[in-house]
Write an enzyme that holds these catalytic residues in place. Structure first.
Site, PDB file in Angstrom:
ATOM      1  N   CYS A 127      -9.520  53.307  36.747  1.00 52.43           N
ATOM      2  CA  CYS A 127      -8.665  54.230  35.988  1.00 52.43           C
ATOM      3  C   CYS A 127      -7.226  54.233  36.493  1.00 52.43           C
ATOM      4  O   CYS A 127      -6.948  54.549  37.653  1.00 52.43           O
ATOM      5  CB  CYS A 127      -9.242  55.635  36.046  1.00 52.43           C
ATOM      6  SG  CYS A 127      -8.286  56.830  35.073  1.00 52.43           S
ATOM      7  N   ARG A 155      -5.068  58.211  37.239  1.00 58.42           N
ATOM      8  CA  ARG A 155      -5.549  59.123  38.264  1.00 58.42           C
ATOM      9  C   ARG A 155      -4.525  60.061  38.888  1.00 58.42           C
ATOM     10  O   ARG A 155      -4.889  60.942  39.670  1.00 58.42           O
ATOM     11  CB  ARG A 155      -6.271  58.325  39.361  1.00 58.42           C
ATOM     12  CG  ARG A 155      -7.609  57.794  38.891  1.00 58.42           C
ATOM     13  CD  ARG A 155      -8.306  57.038  39.999  1.00 58.42           C
ATOM     14  NE  ARG A 155      -7.927  55.627  40.056  1.00 58.42           N
ATOM     15  CZ  ARG A 155      -8.170  54.838  41.086  1.00 58.42           C
ATOM     16  NH1 ARG A 155      -8.751  55.324  42.171  1.00 58.42           N
ATOM     17  NH2 ARG A 155      -7.828  53.557  41.047  1.00 58.42           N
ATOM     18  N   GLU A 161      -5.136  50.485  25.136  1.00 62.07           N
ATOM     19  CA  GLU A 161      -6.579  50.576  24.880  1.00 62.07           C
ATOM     20  C   GLU A 161      -6.843  50.471  23.383  1.00 62.07           C
ATOM     21  O   GLU A 161      -7.819  49.862  22.954  1.00 62.07           O
ATOM     22  CB  GLU A 161      -7.137  51.909  25.397  1.00 62.07           C
ATOM     23  CG  GLU A 161      -7.023  52.081  26.895  1.00 62.07           C
ATOM     24  CD  GLU A 161      -7.604  53.420  27.336  1.00 62.07           C
ATOM     25  OE1 GLU A 161      -8.838  53.531  27.387  1.00 62.07           O
ATOM     26  OE2 GLU A 161      -6.831  54.353  27.610  1.00 62.07           O
ATOM     27  N   TRP A 202      -6.055  61.309  27.950  1.00 67.24           N
ATOM     28  CA  TRP A 202      -5.431  60.822  26.717  1.00 67.24           C
ATOM     29  C   TRP A 202      -5.436  59.308  26.785  1.00 67.24           C
ATOM     30  O   TRP A 202      -5.731  58.713  27.833  1.00 67.24           O
ATOM     31  CB  TRP A 202      -4.001  61.368  26.564  1.00 67.24           C
ATOM     32  CG  TRP A 202      -3.190  61.242  27.825  1.00 67.24           C
ATOM     33  CD1 TRP A 202      -2.567  60.115  28.289  1.00 67.24           C
ATOM     34  CD2 TRP A 202      -2.952  62.273  28.801  1.00 67.24           C
ATOM     35  NE1 TRP A 202      -1.952  60.380  29.486  1.00 67.24           N
ATOM     36  CE2 TRP A 202      -2.166  61.686  29.819  1.00 67.24           C
ATOM     37  CE3 TRP A 202      -3.319  63.616  28.898  1.00 67.24           C
ATOM     38  CZ2 TRP A 202      -1.752  62.408  30.943  1.00 67.24           C
ATOM     39  CZ3 TRP A 202      -2.901  64.321  30.006  1.00 67.24           C
ATOM     40  CH2 TRP A 202      -2.126  63.733  31.007  1.00 67.24           C
TER      41      TRP A 202
HETATM   42  C1  HEM Z   1      -5.302  61.495  31.688  1.00 67.72           C
HETATM   43  C2  HEM Z   1      -5.186  60.347  31.084  1.00 67.72           C
HETATM   44  C3  HEM Z   1      -5.993  59.132  31.426  1.00 67.72           C
HETATM   45  C4  HEM Z   1      -5.542  57.879  31.224  1.00 67.72           C
HETATM   46  C5  HEM Z   1      -4.195  57.468  30.636  1.00 67.72           C
HETATM   47  C6  HEM Z   1      -6.577  56.998  31.650  1.00 67.72           C
HETATM   48  C7  HEM Z   1      -6.490  55.607  31.559  1.00 67.72           C
HETATM   49  C8  HEM Z   1      -7.585  54.764  31.733  1.00 67.72           C
HETATM   50  C9  HEM Z   1      -7.635  53.405  31.300  1.00 67.72           C
HETATM   51  C10 HEM Z   1      -6.494  52.652  30.595  1.00 67.72           C
HETATM   52  C11 HEM Z   1      -8.858  52.919  31.617  1.00 67.72           C
HETATM   53  C12 HEM Z   1      -9.378  51.512  31.316  1.00 67.72           C
HETATM   54  C13 HEM Z   1     -10.143  51.609  30.028  1.00 67.72           C
HETATM   55  C14 HEM Z   1     -10.587  50.281  29.499  1.00 67.72           C
HETATM   56  O1  HEM Z   1      -9.953  49.251  29.794  1.00 67.72           O
HETATM   57  O2  HEM Z   1     -11.595  50.274  28.753  1.00 67.72           O
HETATM   58  C15 HEM Z   1      -9.575  53.971  32.268  1.00 67.72           C
HETATM   59  C16 HEM Z   1     -10.857  53.848  32.755  1.00 67.72           C
HETATM   60  C17 HEM Z   1     -11.557  54.881  33.322  1.00 67.72           C
HETATM   61  N1  HEM Z   1     -11.105  56.167  33.523  1.00 67.72           N
HETATM   62 FE1  HEM Z   1      -9.314  56.935  33.009  1.00 67.72          FE
HETATM   63  N2  HEM Z   1      -7.630  57.702  32.135  1.00 67.72           N
HETATM   64  C18 HEM Z   1      -7.334  59.043  31.997  1.00 67.72           C
HETATM   65  C19 HEM Z   1      -8.176  60.100  32.320  1.00 67.72           C
HETATM   66  C20 HEM Z   1      -9.420  59.965  32.911  1.00 67.72           C
HETATM   67  C21 HEM Z   1     -10.290  61.077  33.251  1.00 67.72           C
HETATM   68  C22 HEM Z   1      -9.999  62.537  32.953  1.00 67.72           C
HETATM   69  C23 HEM Z   1     -11.386  60.543  33.865  1.00 67.72           C
HETATM   70  C24 HEM Z   1     -12.620  61.224  34.429  1.00 67.72           C
HETATM   71  C25 HEM Z   1     -12.627  62.494  34.754  1.00 67.72           C
HETATM   72  C26 HEM Z   1     -11.219  59.113  33.893  1.00 67.72           C
HETATM   73  C27 HEM Z   1     -12.122  58.216  34.427  1.00 67.72           C
HETATM   74  C28 HEM Z   1     -12.134  56.871  34.102  1.00 67.72           C
HETATM   75  C29 HEM Z   1     -13.279  56.006  34.310  1.00 67.72           C
HETATM   76  C30 HEM Z   1     -14.620  56.385  34.939  1.00 67.72           C
HETATM   77  C31 HEM Z   1     -12.922  54.756  33.809  1.00 67.72           C
HETATM   78  C32 HEM Z   1     -13.789  53.491  33.747  1.00 67.72           C
HETATM   79  C33 HEM Z   1     -14.559  53.520  32.430  1.00 67.72           C
HETATM   80  C34 HEM Z   1     -15.549  52.384  32.295  1.00 67.72           C
HETATM   81  O3  HEM Z   1     -16.034  51.849  33.303  1.00 67.72           O
HETATM   82  O4  HEM Z   1     -15.826  52.004  31.128  1.00 67.72           O
HETATM   83  N3  HEM Z   1     -10.011  58.811  33.314  1.00 67.72           N
HETATM   84  N4  HEM Z   1      -8.771  55.093  32.329  1.00 67.72           N
END
Ligand code: HEM
Ligand code: HEM
Lengths: 355, 355
Positions: free
Chosen positions: A66, A69, A236, A231
């Site tokens: 992510c 973070r 994506e 968001w």
């Molecule tokens: C606040 C705005 C956030 C942005 C801009 C963001 C951005 C991203 C992006 C770009 C990815 C890669 C997704 C992909 O390539 O399919 C990702 C993955 C991930 N994010 Fe975030 N994220 C946010 C919030 C969160 C929150 C709130 C959580 C958990 C509480 C989180 C947990 C994760 C996890 C676990 C993954 C990996 C998902 C997977 O393995 O398929 N993210 N995030």
């Protein structure tokens, strides 16, 4: 996991969480005794709200893939462990959708259900159906399996390329329930371009990505239903969901609208179309007042996160292959440094599909 | 490495190379005996030309970071092991430059010197100097260290942003020699754009990337001087050498020529500038008749390589983080699959800088 292993996991979480929450050592010791007794009596233990909140936030902070973070400490954590009827679970999910969407000003939110009680079948709470037809797939190819399941359960979609799938979940491993999302709960954005006429693409996407099939692990306790959202980062949508050849595959159509020469790879028509599609996504979300972040800004925010973590004397773990954006990755600092992909706890994990 | 270890390495290379060359088992056995005797007598052994050629090609085939491996079997292998004077080494290097450049129709080529005899200081045979000045760096920032060394050795550059550095090498660990490249040996391409006027950028690049600081290892023998080249993939120039902020950093200038709005990240001005710079690179090389490949075509060629290797029942190893192109990586198949980054022998390795 046997009792002693669970006690170890619980204590190691407690140590870190209580340190971060600046609790005094006596409170920590008291709580440890309580948890040990609870595990020895019942084989499991229950988190306080404060522990749940801190654990869910730490799990986000530890999500190596992510880039978002920086905001780990600002997430709204909703405790839905008492939801025990179909109606209560449904309401909790609809409430999440509403609170998180917030009219476009998206709030990072997680809703946590009682371990073992609920299992959500949807990959994300909002997602478009994918239908196999004689003329190829209509809708989102990524949803074909799930759509087939939902159809088996009696659901019928209209058959457009953007049918919102229903909620599907089981309670206590019982029969799956299929519940349509009220239309007014699903904010969506039509993708238009500031200069080109993209209307022929019929491109749109929903506002909030709410991952609902991952397991949240805190201190040895597995929360199998804990949908969370942030968001979107524009790529994506613009570089994967709408662009991948095995998703909405819009690059040839974008190139055609742009009237660019697609006769050879070397005209970089795919790259030009990709950038304009991503511009359109950012432009449209911003125009609609829906939170979104571009990959350059997201990378800068991630750099700030790295600095914050260094100050807090915590190591930043990361999965480089996911952290780099799929558009112009070498223009971000992430591309130019290595990250250690060590999996810390608490964290979010994949789990086996229930269907 | 002791004698037995060296014999093991030699034999394991021999086994594979002779199998691929379809030599009969008797020839293999004979050659093994010969090599064992040679190692026991001299502590080392010498490859036949055929072994050297096959080994250098296999080393390319095993280069996990290289997307260009489809052509591994077509490389011209020049045996320069007998070059033993400064003049002979210089001539071999100039010959390489000429044969490889081939008036623009670039030939993948390697020139292999006797182990331990020669050490080339240049990172690539052709490279632009980088000068630290009061107004910042002039030229290629990546060359600053080497340029300082060369200046210490008495060389003086004109001070432009594109001064071609001299050849620098040692023989038998003796004093380094500094030899200017004749201008007519260094084919270069001015970067122009098919639509925009890029002349104010003053962007140009050389035709042939000839890596000259890596060690070639074949069957336990280290060739510390074995410069090799292919042709460029456009992104190496357009998305790294000319674009990286710690290289020629041209994106802001490109955006200004394109008159695009750089007031916010979300206009994706960097991405738009990046694509147009890469288009310009491909366009200019093609116009100048200099071999180059775009990243889409290169990825397709790599896919063909993967298919060929499967047919030959060899495993394809790869380093995903290098194989994906730095422009629109998710539009290539490479992005969507994992590669095992196992290091096979023969191979090309980094070695410690000699200065
Ligand atoms: C606040 C705005 C956030 C942005 C801009 C963001 C951005 C991203 C992006 C770009 C990815 C890669 C997704 C992909 O390539 O399919 C990702 C993955 C991930 N994010 Fe975030 N994220 C946010 C919030 C969160 C929150 C709130 C959580 C958990 C509480 C989180 C947990 C994760 C996890 C676990 C993954 C990996 C998902 C997977 O393995 O398929 N993210 N995030
Ligand atoms: C024929 C055309 C060729 C193309 C298009 C090609 C393409 C590439 C590219 C794009 C890279 C990544 C460079 C970077 O990101 O800095 C690379 C790396 C590499 N290639 Fe190739 N290559 C070619 C020929 C060769 C040849 C002839 C050899 C050796 C005989 C070779 C061996 C390598 C090695 C060892 C690396 C890694 C270099 C490093 O670690 O810095 N390639 N190649």
């Amino acid at each position: 996991m046997n009792h002693n292993e669970l006690i170890d996991e619980a204590f190691s979480f407690l140590d870190q969480a209580y340190y971060e929450l600046e609790k005094d050592p006596a409170a920590l010791q008291l709580r440890k005794n309580e948890i040990r007794d609870e595990i020895n009596a019942k084989g499991t233990y229950s988190h306080t709200y404060e522990e749940l909140e801190q654990g869910a936030k730490m799990a986000w902070r530890n999500s190596n893939k992510c880039i978002g973070r920086l905001f780990w400490n600002t997430m709204t954590v909703i405790d839905a462990r008492c939801a025990s009827t179909v109606e209560e679970v449904t309401n909790a999910l609809l409430h999440h959708l509403k609170v998180a969407t917030n009219g476009g000003k998206i709030r990072p939110t997680i809703t946590i259900f009682e371990p073992g009680k609920v299992r959500i079948w949807n990959h994300q709470l909002v997602r478009y159906a994918g239908y196999e037809t004689e003329d190829g797939i209509v809708g989102d190819p990524d949803s074909v399996d799930f759509t087939n399941q939902v159809i088996k359960l009696g659901w019928r979609g209209v058959g457009t390329s953007h049918d919102v799938l229903p909620l599907v979940f089981t309670m206590n491993d019982d029969k799956p329930l299929v519940i349509d999302l009220p239309e007014d709960h699903v904010l969506q954005v039509e993708v238009e371009h500031p200069e080109y006429d993209f209307s022929s693409l019929g491109a749109k996407w929903y506002a909030v990505p709410i991952i609902s099939d991952m397991r949240l692990e805190i201190g040895g306790i597995d929360y199998g239903a804990a949908p969370f959202n942030g968001w979107y980062m524009g790529t994506e949508i613009g570089a994967r969901n709408l662009a991948d050849t095995d998703r909405y595959d819009l690059l040839p159509k974008v190139a055609s609208v742009m009237k660019i020469d697609t006769s050879s790879n070397a005209t970089l028509w795919k790259d030009r179309a990709l950038v304009e599609l991503n511009r359109a996504v950012l432009y449209s979300y911003q125009k609609a007042g829906v939170s979104i972040v571009d990959h350059h800004t997201a990378a800068k925010q991630f750099q700030k996160f790295e600095q914050n973590e260094a100050k807090a004397e915590r190591e930043v773990t990361g999965n480089w292959t996911w952290l780099i954006p799929p558009v112009s990755p070498a223009t971000t600092h992430i591309f130019h440094k290595p990250y250690k992909n060590k999996i810390l706890s608490p964290n979010y994990f994949y789990q086996e599909k229930p269907f």
